[in-house]
Design a protein around this motif. Structure first.
Motif, mmCIF file in Angstrom:
data_model
loop_
_atom_site.group_PDB
_atom_site.id
_atom_site.type_symbol
_atom_site.label_atom_id
_atom_site.label_comp_id
_atom_site.label_asym_id
_atom_site.label_seq_id
_atom_site.Cartn_x
_atom_site.Cartn_y
_atom_site.Cartn_z
ATOM 1 N N ALA A 101 0.836 -1.200 0.000
ATOM 2 C CA ALA A 101 0.000 0.000 0.000
ATOM 3 C C ALA A 101 0.871 1.251 0.000
ATOM 4 N N LEU A 102 1.828 1.291 0.937
ATOM 5 C CA LEU A 102 2.700 2.436 1.102
ATOM 6 C C LEU A 102 4.149 1.987 1.154
ATOM 7 N N ALA A 103 5.060 2.945 1.077
ATOM 8 C CA ALA A 103 6.485 2.625 1.175
ATOM 9 C C ALA A 103 6.833 2.191 2.596
ATOM 10 N N GLY A 104 7.901 1.414 2.716
ATOM 11 C CA GLY A 104 8.377 1.006 4.017
ATOM 12 C C GLY A 104 7.696 -0.224 4.588
ATOM 13 N N SER A 105 6.936 -0.937 3.762
ATOM 14 C CA SER A 105 6.218 -2.114 4.245
ATOM 15 C C SER A 105 7.065 -3.382 4.192
ATOM 16 N N GLY A 106 8.139 -3.364 3.416
ATOM 17 C CA GLY A 106 9.014 -4.520 3.325
ATOM 18 C C GLY A 106 8.878 -5.314 2.048
ATOM 19 N N LYS A 107 8.315 -4.734 1.001
ATOM 20 C CA LYS A 107 8.123 -5.471 -0.247
ATOM 21 C C LYS A 107 9.450 -5.820 -0.903
ATOM 22 N N THR A 108 10.414 -4.897 -0.890
ATOM 23 C CA THR A 108 11.712 -5.184 -1.507
ATOM 24 C C THR A 108 12.478 -6.223 -0.700
ATOM 25 N N THR A 109 12.391 -6.154 0.609
ATOM 26 C CA THR A 109 13.008 -7.186 1.452
ATOM 27 C C THR A 109 12.418 -8.549 1.127
ATOM 28 N N THR A 110 11.109 -8.591 0.944
ATOM 29 C CA THR A 110 10.448 -9.845 0.586
ATOM 30 C C THR A 110 10.922 -10.340 -0.775
ATOM 31 N N ALA A 111 10.974 -9.446 -1.752
ATOM 32 C CA ALA A 111 11.401 -9.830 -3.104
ATOM 33 C C ALA A 111 12.831 -10.345 -3.112
ATOM 34 N N THR A 240 0.270 -0.091 8.098
ATOM 35 C CA THR A 240 -0.745 -0.311 7.073
ATOM 36 C C THR A 240 -2.084 -0.622 7.723
ATOM 37 N N SER A 241 -3.098 0.158 7.405
ATOM 38 C CA SER A 241 -4.419 -0.067 7.997
ATOM 39 C C SER A 241 -5.174 -1.141 7.214
ATOM 40 N N ILE A 242 -6.171 -1.709 7.856
ATOM 41 C CA ILE A 242 -7.012 -2.703 7.193
ATOM 42 C C ILE A 242 -7.707 -2.096 5.988
ATOM 43 N N ALA A 243 -8.121 -0.848 6.117
ATOM 44 C CA ALA A 243 -8.777 -0.167 5.001
ATOM 45 C C ALA A 243 -7.831 -0.039 3.809
ATOM 46 N N GLN A 244 -6.565 0.229 4.076
ATOM 47 C CA GLN A 244 -5.588 0.335 2.986
ATOM 48 C C GLN A 244 -5.352 -1.008 2.312
ATOM 49 N N VAL A 245 -5.281 -2.075 3.111
ATOM 50 C CA VAL A 245 -5.122 -3.414 2.534
ATOM 51 C C VAL A 245 -6.312 -3.748 1.649
#
Length: 277
Positions: A101-111, A240-245
């Motif tokens: 949703a937003l930056a800093g969530s860890g998507k690149t770390t996951t990738a 990350t909020s539930i609404a954002q997810v």
């Protein structure tokens, strides 16, 4: 139905000149075996032509890339890798986007952990593309300084074989070396789609991973999602909020399949990662 399937298998085997086993399944003839060996060797040759890059163990540790080796820290990424692989095989998916949703969530770390983890499965060929063109970071995570980037490949200025690197015999990365101010225009071009098709046809990877920008930050992710089979959504439990997810799931589902949601940075879990499929 079983008799019909056996008859069809027998007909295909007879058509291809392959002998029939007693169980009704075609056994590979010498010619078919030679063809498969030749195809495998040709694929190996194409992959081995990509230059090898070996990130340092210290850099991997600093970037929290734990899955390059079997370890307690990398266990959750290993579980994610296996679940993703099984889901892709079940649905015949090849291309997986990783976004948030937003930056800093860890998507690149996951990738990065996924591509490193697939390096420990030599029977699976995997590619990672840094498509977060506004804020590219895969190269930084691995401590690489590529002379050219994925943008140069999409624009047709540099061949993929000269720009990409291998971190294992079976894993290839295409990193981005500089930020791009307006990526959506490039990602929306037909040439970009054709370039990806050509890469897939040439290298025949089992999995193509794409580190994409956050969905709620800019529009280029929407432009690219139509080129993938499914997407993983990474959510940070503390931001990350539930609404954002929910919003990201709705957005992603308009363009491709939702492979799952990864809950990251969980304070009440041993390692801080959770998964929902």
């Amino acid at each position: 139905m079983e008799k019909l399937q056996a008859a069809l298998a027998k007909a295909r085997a007879q058509r291809d000149g392959e002998p029939i086993s007693r169980g009704g399944r075609p056994e590979l003839s010498a010619r078919a075996k030679s063809r498969r060996i030749a195809e495998s060797e040709a694929k190996d040759s194409v992959w081995s032509a990509i230059p090898l890059f070996e990130p340092t163990a210290r850099r991997m540790q600093q970037s929290r890339i734990f899955s390059a080796d079997a370890s307690n820290e990398g266990t959750h990424f290993d579980i994610l890798r296996t679940k993703l692989l099984l889901e892709m095989r079940r649905n015949n998916w090849k291309r997986i986007a990783i976004t948030s949703a937003l930056a800093g969530s860890g998507k690149t770390t996951t990738a990065c952990n996924l591509i490193a983890g697939f390096g420990r499965q030599p029977e699976v060929r995997c590619m990672l593309f840094d498509v977060d063109l506004r804020r590219p970071s895969v190269a930084k995570f691995f401590g690489a300084t590529p002379e050219s980037g994925l943008v140069d490949v999409f624009e047709g200025n540099v061949p993929f074989a000269e720009q990409a690197v291998r971190i294992h015999p079976n894993t290839i990365m295409s990193m981005t070396n500089r930020p791009l101010r307006d990526p959506s225009q490039l990602l929306s071009k037909q040439q970009t789609a054709e370039t990806l098709d050509e890469i897939q046809q040439t290298y025949q990877p089992d999995i193509m991973l794409f580190d994409l920008p956050p969905v709620l930050v800019s529009d280029e992710t929407r432009a690219f999602l139509k080129l993938v089979d499914a997407a993983l959504i990474v959510a940070a439990s503390d931001t990350t909020s539930i609404a954002q997810v929910d919003e990201v799931e709705r957005e992603v589902s308009e363009y491709t399949n939702v492979a799952g949601v990864i809950l990251n940075k969980c304070r009440f879990m041993d390692e801080g990662y959770g998964y929902s499929y």
